[in-house]
Design a protein around this motif. Structure first.
Motif, PDB file in Angstrom:
ATOM      1  N   PRO A 333       0.847  -1.195   0.000  1.00  0.00           N
ATOM      2  CA  PRO A 333       0.000   0.000   0.000  1.00  0.00           C
ATOM      3  C   PRO A 333       0.878   1.238   0.000  1.00  0.00           C
ATOM      4  CG  PRO A 333      -0.034  -1.066   2.149  1.00  0.00           C
ATOM      5  CD  PRO A 333       0.700  -1.978   1.226  1.00  0.00           C
ATOM      6  N   VAL A 334       0.420   2.280  -0.658  1.00  0.00           N
ATOM      7  CA  VAL A 334       1.229   3.497  -0.757  1.00  0.00           C
ATOM      8  C   VAL A 334       1.590   4.029   0.623  1.00  0.00           C
ATOM      9  CG1 VAL A 334       1.152   5.911  -1.512  1.00  0.00           C
ATOM     10  CG2 VAL A 334       0.379   4.086  -3.043  1.00  0.00           C
ATOM     11  N   ALA A 335       0.701   3.884   1.597  1.00  0.00           N
ATOM     12  CA  ALA A 335       0.986   4.377   2.946  1.00  0.00           C
ATOM     13  C   ALA A 335       2.195   3.702   3.573  1.00  0.00           C
ATOM     14  CB  ALA A 335      -0.235   4.186   3.840  1.00  0.00           C
ATOM     15  N   ALA A 336       2.569   2.517   3.073  1.00  0.00           N
ATOM     16  CA  ALA A 336       3.706   1.789   3.646  1.00  0.00           C
ATOM     17  C   ALA A 336       5.010   2.053   2.911  1.00  0.00           C
ATOM     18  CB  ALA A 336       3.415   0.287   3.653  1.00  0.00           C
ATOM     19  N   LEU A 337       4.992   2.862   1.858  1.00  0.00           N
ATOM     20  CA  LEU A 337       6.203   3.074   1.072  1.00  0.00           C
ATOM     21  C   LEU A 337       7.328   3.706   1.887  1.00  0.00           C
ATOM     22  CD1 LEU A 337       4.713   4.247  -2.334  1.00  0.00           C
ATOM     23  CD2 LEU A 337       6.006   2.141  -1.904  1.00  0.00           C
ATOM     24  N   ALA A 338       6.974   4.561   2.840  1.00  0.00           N
ATOM     25  CA  ALA A 338       8.012   5.225   3.627  1.00  0.00           C
ATOM     26  C   ALA A 338       8.874   4.228   4.388  1.00  0.00           C
ATOM     27  CB  ALA A 338       7.377   6.220   4.599  1.00  0.00           C
ATOM     28  N   THR A 339       8.336   3.038   4.689  1.00  0.00           N
ATOM     29  CA  THR A 339       9.115   2.053   5.434  1.00  0.00           C
ATOM     30  C   THR A 339      10.193   1.410   4.580  1.00  0.00           C
ATOM     31  OG1 THR A 339       7.649   0.169   4.943  1.00  0.00           O
ATOM     32  CG2 THR A 339       7.078   1.557   6.829  1.00  0.00           C
ATOM     33  N   HIS A 373      -6.338   7.195  -1.953  1.00  0.00           N
ATOM     34  CA  HIS A 373      -5.473   7.536  -0.828  1.00  0.00           C
ATOM     35  C   HIS A 373      -4.526   6.373  -0.522  1.00  0.00           C
ATOM     36  CE1 HIS A 373      -8.126   5.032   1.557  1.00  0.00           C
ATOM     37  NE2 HIS A 373      -9.150   5.856   1.383  1.00  0.00           N
ATOM     38  N   GLY A 374      -3.688   6.560   0.481  1.00  0.00           N
ATOM     39  CA  GLY A 374      -2.607   5.615   0.727  1.00  0.00           C
ATOM     40  C   GLY A 374      -3.034   4.251   1.192  1.00  0.00           C
ATOM     41  N   GLN A 375      -4.277   4.078   1.553  1.00  0.00           N
ATOM     42  CA  GLN A 375      -4.774   2.772   1.972  1.00  0.00           C
ATOM     43  C   GLN A 375      -5.396   2.019   0.806  1.00  0.00           C
ATOM     44  OE1 GLN A 375      -6.740   2.348   5.918  1.00  0.00           O
ATOM     45  NE2 GLN A 375      -8.518   1.715   4.739  1.00  0.00           N
ATOM     46  N   ASN A 376      -6.131   2.716  -0.045  1.00  0.00           N
ATOM     47  CA  ASN A 376      -6.794   2.067  -1.182  1.00  0.00           C
ATOM     48  C   ASN A 376      -5.848   1.798  -2.341  1.00  0.00           C
ATOM     49  OD1 ASN A 376      -9.207   2.175   0.155  1.00  0.00           O
ATOM     50  ND2 ASN A 376     -10.098   3.801  -1.086  1.00  0.00           N
ATOM     51  N   GLY A 438      -3.257  13.568  -0.612  1.00  0.00           N
ATOM     52  CA  GLY A 438      -3.227  12.433   0.298  1.00  0.00           C
ATOM     53  C   GLY A 438      -2.059  11.509   0.039  1.00  0.00           C
ATOM     54  N   ALA A 439      -2.204  10.601  -0.945  1.00  0.00           N
ATOM     55  CA  ALA A 439      -1.207   9.557  -1.160  1.00  0.00           C
ATOM     56  C   ALA A 439       0.161  10.118  -1.566  1.00  0.00           C
ATOM     57  CB  ALA A 439      -1.713   8.584  -2.223  1.00  0.00           C
TER      58      ALA A 439
END
Length: 504
Positions: A333-339, A373-376, A438-439
């Protein structure tokens, strides 16, 4: 500095009873959690159209907000796209505040008491989430997540811009540890039997969840205990919670979205009968649409949905994003890219922004605005980390333009009226607010990084009216805090953020 210790203390006391070994780490994480939530709140105060803010003025040391009652609030310069916690204190008429809950209470604005309570929960839950983390995961491809749920569970801080990023009122500490994805649990979903004649079914309900003339509907244990108030005695499914908490991945692949009638971040997470009824048509339509993107987008299909006449007892059965991953590739998911460390490269960030905008603007031109958004929104990465294509999930809140579809020779699916609009402003708000504000903003993590990525990406895109609007008109975003302070208002409230390209 004045604080609101009640929720923080209550969580510490509960934690001492169920996981005493985490108490020291929880206490150590509270200061950082306050700063993280205060940073998100300061963004809202600096940019949202809050009616009790009479004026905003840049000063040499930061930003001054003039309140309608004559008081002044001083804080640092506000970056609308920052994800790092850079606000450690603000000053209300000279009194320092480092606690977002106490600050909100002291502002004494309409409905501020409820928001203050939620911010207290957000701080305490965020500190708890951070306290329960293992050593930082590696950023090399061979150390990236393998299973669906592993990448999702790396997203510890929740929504990058919402002050209620980790607010979970109604969840005890034991329940947060048992069900929160960042705590990496396995969850046993109960199976609630309901006569088939009493159910609304869309698509194909799994054979393994049928019992003669009854359907077995997966129920989240929190929902069974607090809402349905009855046990599920017909077996369990063991699954792993994903970012949304109510959606879980089964070990053999499929994802199940359960009803969860609790307020998480902003919304109560149930599943309406309208969503159940529309799920198959939406899924078929989106899969057909994705087939027109030259392989750059896949949509996870909703295989089956069932509801027992109530939003409190329903479930959706959905494909795993890994269905669309080849050997040697990864999907996150895009929200996890920072990791992964990938967004630290301006070149990589520009490539990702170009891919996301290419796909989503092409769909918008044809009549579909994704809530990307970063979850979808998920991205498929090569073995070396290059962004290859996108995967989208959860179609319930997309917007579809019948007029645009007709111009491209496409039939309008049978969808609920709330999904249909020809208003270009509504369509662009849906996409730009979720994708760009958002994303992409959450992945970039700052104004400067987002500006560079967008400037790189838009150079190569077709100059459609939608791209012109993105580049030249104010950038829309949801006024998340104002929405929480407006309980009588239904629907979204929008604001405009300083444009990352046009504003310096």
């Amino acid at each position: 500095m004045r604080r609101s210790p009640t929720v923080e203390t209550e969580v510490a006391e509960e934690l001492a009873a169920v996981r005493p070994g985490l108490v020291p780490r929880y206490a150590a994480e509270l200061r950082g959690a306050r700063a993280a939530v205060l940073t998100r709140l300061w963004r809202a105060l600096a940019f949202e159209p809050l009616p009790w803010i009479a004026g905003r003025e840049r000063v040499r040391d930061g930003l001054v907000l003039r309140l309608s009652d004559g008081r002044r609030l001083l804080g640092p310069p506000a970056d609308p796209y920052a994800t790092a916690a850079y606000v450690t204190a603000v000053f209300l008429d000279g009194t320092a505040h480092d606690d977002p809950a106490r600050l909100t209470a002291d502002l004494a604005v309409p409905h501020g008491g409820s928001l203050a309570a939620e911010l207290g929960h957000s701080v305490a839950s965020l500190a708890l989430s951070r306290a329960d983390q293992p050593a930082p995961a590696g950023a090399r491809p061979e150390e990236w997540p393998v299973e669906d749920w592993e990448g999702e569970q790396r997203v510890v801080d929740g929504h990058p811009f919402h002050p209620n990023c980790r607010s979970r009122p109604g969840f005890s500490v034991a329940e947060q540890l048992a069900y929160g994805p960042e705590h990496r649990p396995s969850v046993e979903l109960g199976l609630m039997p309901v006569r088939r004649s009493e159910c609304l079914v869309s698509g194909v309900w799994p054979e393994g969840l049928r019992d003669g003339g009854r359907l077995l509907i997966p129920v989240h244990p929190w929902q069974a205990a607090h809402v349905l108030k009855r046990p599920c005695e017909d077996g369990v499914l063991t699954a792993h919670p994903l970012m949304s908490l109510r959606t879980l991945a089964l070990p053999d692949g499929p994802h199940v979205k359960t009803a969860l009638s609790a307020r998480l971040t902003s919304s109560v997470r149930d599943i309406s009968m309208g969503s159940v009824a529309a799920s198959a048509a939406l899924s078929d339509f989106a899969v057909d649409l994705a087939a027109r993107t030259d392989g750059l987008l896949h949509v996870t299909r909703t295989l089956g949905a069932a509801g027992a006449g109530s939003a409190d007892l329903a479930a959706l059965w959905r494909e795993s994003p890994r269905t669309y991953v080849e050997a040697g590739e990864h999907v996150l998911p895009v929200a996890a890219l920072a990791t992964t460390g990938l967004p630290e490269s301006p070149a990589w960030l520009g490539d990702f922004a170009r891919l996301a905008l290419t796909v989503c603007l092409r769909l918008l031109e044809r009549g579909v605005a994704l809530e990307a958004h970063g979850q979808n929104l998920l991205v498929v990465l090569s073995g070396s980390g290059a962004p290859l294509r996108l995967v989208y999930r959860d179609l319930a809140d997309i917007r579809v333009s019948p007029a645009r579809l007709a111009r491209h020779g496409m039939l309008v699916p049978q969808l609920p009226p709330r999904n249909l609009t020809d208003d270009p402003t509504a369509l662009r708000r849906k996409l730009f607010g979720s994708l760009v504000a958002g994303a992409l903003a959450g992945t970039a993590g700052s104004w400067a990084a987002l500006r560079t990525a967008l400037e790189t990406a838009v150079r190569d895109l077709p100059r459609t009216p939608d791209l012109t609007a993105l580049c030249e008109q104010p950038l829309p975003a949801k006024a998340l805090t104002l929405m929480r302070l407006s309980p009588a208002h239904t629907g979204d409230i929008w604001m405009h953020l300083p444009h990352p390209i046009r504003t310096r």
